[in-house]
Design an enzyme around this catalytic site. Sequence first.
Site, PDB file in Angstrom:
ATOM      1  N   HIS A 126      11.904   0.182  -3.692  1.00  0.00           N
ATOM      2  CA  HIS A 126      12.794  -0.247  -4.527  1.00  0.00           C
ATOM      3  C   HIS A 126      13.907  -0.959  -3.628  1.00  0.00           C
ATOM      4  CE1 HIS A 126      16.287  -0.634  -7.666  1.00  0.00           C
ATOM      5  NE2 HIS A 126      16.028   1.137  -7.616  1.00  0.00           N
ATOM      6  N   HIS A 142       7.501  -7.970  -9.020  1.00  0.00           N
ATOM      7  CA  HIS A 142       8.064  -7.467  -9.630  1.00  0.00           C
ATOM      8  C   HIS A 142       7.988  -6.561 -10.569  1.00  0.00           C
ATOM      9  CE1 HIS A 142      12.336  -6.616 -10.906  1.00  0.00           C
ATOM     10  NE2 HIS A 142      12.886  -6.678  -9.557  1.00  0.00           N
ATOM     11  N   ASP A 174      14.612  -9.609  -2.346  1.00  0.00           N
ATOM     12  CA  ASP A 174      14.522  -9.092  -1.123  1.00  0.00           C
ATOM     13  C   ASP A 174      13.179  -9.527   0.229  1.00  0.00           C
ATOM     14  OD1 ASP A 174      15.755  -6.141  -1.744  1.00  0.00           O
ATOM     15  OD2 ASP A 174      13.917  -5.636  -2.058  1.00  0.00           O
TER      16      ASP A 174
HETATM   17  N1  ACO Z   1       1.337  -6.730  -2.824  1.00  0.00           N
HETATM   18  C1  ACO Z   1       0.107  -6.766  -2.800  1.00  0.00           C
HETATM   19  N2  ACO Z   1       0.110  -6.442  -4.122  1.00  0.00           N
HETATM   20  C2  ACO Z   1       0.364  -6.602  -5.099  1.00  0.00           C
HETATM   21  C3  ACO Z   1       2.358  -6.370  -4.540  1.00  0.00           C
HETATM   22  C4  ACO Z   1       2.570  -6.546  -3.435  1.00  0.00           C
HETATM   23  N3  ACO Z   1       3.247  -6.703  -3.065  1.00  0.00           N
HETATM   24  N4  ACO Z   1       2.802  -6.114  -6.550  1.00  0.00           N
HETATM   25  C5  ACO Z   1       1.731  -5.925  -6.696  1.00  0.00           C
HETATM   26  N5  ACO Z   1       0.636  -6.076  -5.949  1.00  0.00           N
HETATM   27  C6  ACO Z   1      -0.929  -5.912  -7.141  1.00  0.00           C
HETATM   28  C7  ACO Z   1      -0.988  -4.158  -8.131  1.00  0.00           C
HETATM   29  O1  ACO Z   1      -2.133  -4.142  -6.326  1.00  0.00           O
HETATM   30  C8  ACO Z   1      -1.402  -4.582  -8.761  1.00  0.00           C
HETATM   31  O2  ACO Z   1      -3.035  -5.042  -9.104  1.00  0.00           O
HETATM   32  P1  ACO Z   1      -4.602  -4.166  -9.514  1.00  0.00           P
HETATM   33  O3  ACO Z   1      -3.744  -5.351 -10.820  1.00  0.00           O
HETATM   34  O4  ACO Z   1      -5.602  -5.185  -8.977  1.00  0.00           O
HETATM   35  O5  ACO Z   1      -4.403  -2.671  -9.087  1.00  0.00           O
HETATM   36  C9  ACO Z   1      -0.918  -5.845  -9.836  1.00  0.00           C
HETATM   37  O6  ACO Z   1      -0.872  -6.457  -8.823  1.00  0.00           O
HETATM   38  C10 ACO Z   1       0.385  -4.856 -10.564  1.00  0.00           C
HETATM   39  O7  ACO Z   1       1.466  -3.803  -9.437  1.00  0.00           O
HETATM   40  P2  ACO Z   1       1.493  -3.279 -10.396  1.00  0.00           P
HETATM   41  O8  ACO Z   1       1.944  -2.108  -8.933  1.00  0.00           O
HETATM   42  O9  ACO Z   1       1.048  -2.412 -11.422  1.00  0.00           O
HETATM   43  O10 ACO Z   1       3.222  -3.326 -10.227  1.00  0.00           O
HETATM   44  P3  ACO Z   1       4.390  -2.741 -10.890  1.00  0.00           P
HETATM   45  O11 ACO Z   1       4.905  -3.661 -11.768  1.00  0.00           O
HETATM   46  O12 ACO Z   1       3.987  -1.641 -10.867  1.00  0.00           O
HETATM   47  O13 ACO Z   1       5.012  -3.052  -9.390  1.00  0.00           O
HETATM   48  C11 ACO Z   1       6.676  -3.665  -8.006  1.00  0.00           C
HETATM   49  C12 ACO Z   1       6.513  -3.445  -8.998  1.00  0.00           C
HETATM   50  C13 ACO Z   1       6.534  -1.747  -7.312  1.00  0.00           C
HETATM   51  C14 ACO Z   1       7.398  -4.254  -7.104  1.00  0.00           C
HETATM   52  C15 ACO Z   1       5.356  -4.143  -6.728  1.00  0.00           C
HETATM   53  O14 ACO Z   1       5.056  -5.464  -7.095  1.00  0.00           O
HETATM   54  C16 ACO Z   1       6.020  -3.400  -5.262  1.00  0.00           C
HETATM   55  O15 ACO Z   1       5.684  -2.714  -4.852  1.00  0.00           O
HETATM   56  N6  ACO Z   1       6.214  -4.868  -4.705  1.00  0.00           N
HETATM   57  C17 ACO Z   1       6.645  -4.800  -3.436  1.00  0.00           C
HETATM   58  C18 ACO Z   1       7.496  -4.061  -2.937  1.00  0.00           C
HETATM   59  C19 ACO Z   1       9.093  -4.474  -3.470  1.00  0.00           C
HETATM   60  O16 ACO Z   1       9.121  -6.009  -3.064  1.00  0.00           O
HETATM   61  N7  ACO Z   1       9.996  -3.878  -4.267  1.00  0.00           N
HETATM   62  C20 ACO Z   1      11.487  -4.517  -4.132  1.00  0.00           C
HETATM   63  C21 ACO Z   1      11.590  -4.893  -6.216  1.00  0.00           C
HETATM   64  S1  ACO Z   1      12.944  -5.639  -6.331  1.00  0.00           S
HETATM   65  C22 ACO Z   1      13.913  -4.749  -6.097  1.00  0.00           C
HETATM   66  O17 ACO Z   1      13.947  -3.492  -6.448  1.00  0.00           O
HETATM   67  C23 ACO Z   1      15.626  -5.078  -5.804  1.00  0.00           C
END
Ligand code: ACO
Length: 431
Positions: A271, A310, A366
């Site tokens: 987050h 996201h 971010d």
């Molecule tokens: N890098 C690589 N792969 C990713 C990423 C990433 N940053 N984010 C998601 N994926 C992939 C997952 O592995 C998944 O792949 P799969 O379908 O083959 O299993 C698919 O994309 C969907 O991912 P989820 O985890 O289901 O997506 P979710 O909506 O739950 O997660 C999140 C959102 C937590 C923001 C995620 O994208 C992440 O961890 N990003 C990196 C951390 C980040 O930048 N957070 C800041 C968010 S903005 C904020 O809070 C202000």
Amino acid sequence: MLDSPSNTITVTDNRTGRTIQVPIIDGTVKAMDFRQLRENDDDFGLMVYDPAFTNTASCRSAITYIDGDAGILEHRGYPIEQLAAKSTFLETAYLIIYGELPNKAQLAQWTHDITYHTFVHEGTRKFMEGFHHDAHPMGMLISTVAALSTFYPEAQNVDDAHSREIQTHRLIAKMPTLAAFAYRSGRGLPIVYPDNDLSYSGNFLSMLWKMSESKYTPNPVLERAMDVLFILHADHEQNCSANAMRAVGSSRPDPYSATAAATAALYGPLHGGANEQVLRMLGEIGSPDRVLEFVKKFKNGDNRLMGFGHRVYKNFDPRGTIIKGIADEILDMTEPHPLLDVAKELERIALEDDYFIKRKLYPNVDFYSGIIYQALGFPVEMFPVLFAIPRTAGWIAQWREMITDPEQKIARPRQVYTGERQLDYVPLEAR
Ligand code: ACO
């Protein structure tokens, strides 16, 4: 509103053959309507299973609208692009909390009310002196915002509108003061008390960076950039920390305790801690020619490309676009940032890569914010703190809406129990 009688779904329980009509209201069905479906009289009734609330609306809210597919973010109906270009953080905070843009007199009163509360009790300062010299400023912020409740016991009267009003002013006013105290103490610098002649952002910069000069004059470009960054982070509907604010607030503690919980939720690397991780990741990559090799690592599911993806934006994060513009403006004024080229190359390669395209992973707010903060001279530990200051406005708005919503109760999800049942206790010597 139930728009028409045909606005229902028909659900047949194939275990019993029973059919029910479930109303569709505002594009949702009520989870409780499914409890009517029981296998037999002893059955508790059907529940819906939704870990991490990926498809559950937990409240009605009129604060922030997001269309993740279209990349739209609006506060009380106003697009974030217009607020970032024309508003100030304090005005946007007023809008988010009260639902309308203030007129001149309202804005003047609001600015006065916030400014009036920027000082903290000296006991708070002493309390902060007790932290270890290298304490993470986010840990300090979480603890001290919770500690504020001990200075304002009347804040427990969450049903008293007047008390809610005063705590609203105090929280928005004091967060920058606590944040700056945490920053200065980590650097071994004497704390700087608020300067109430300055703007909200200007005063924050003064509390951070004032040295021996009798009056700190903020650089207007940096002051405005900080204010726009605050606007961009002010609220984002039912995210992890807003949900924490509402869930903790629903048992009706004072708002300082609920804000401490929300701040703790923001601390996590998925987050508000993500920009800290972005910087660490860019540092690990080191140079643009190593990006390609690193991108491969993010595609095996073990590692995440921080600052990408996201939960709701599946097109682009509108804040990410605005922030990239600020990054260019700030970096023109400061020393060239060694990792900017790495970030741009990473963005370019990821946006062309099938893995990221298929999963709709785009740079989020971010991705560039960490580079800006570092160019401004902030250590990485301060990044989530810089997020928590403006997000306090959003948390308070969410909290106030929840407290006065007659449909809300104490937040208490159900579970699907997967453990053992009715075992006989085994004495220690027999195990
Ligand atoms: N890098 C690589 N792969 C990713 C990423 C990433 N940053 N984010 C998601 N994926 C992939 C997952 O592995 C998944 O792949 P799969 O379908 O083959 O299993 C698919 O994309 C969907 O991912 P989820 O985890 O289901 O997506 P979710 O909506 O739950 O997660 C999140 C959102 C937590 C923001 C995620 O994208 C992440 O961890 N990003 C990196 C951390 C980040 O930048 N957070 C800041 C968010 S903005 C904020 O809070 C202000």
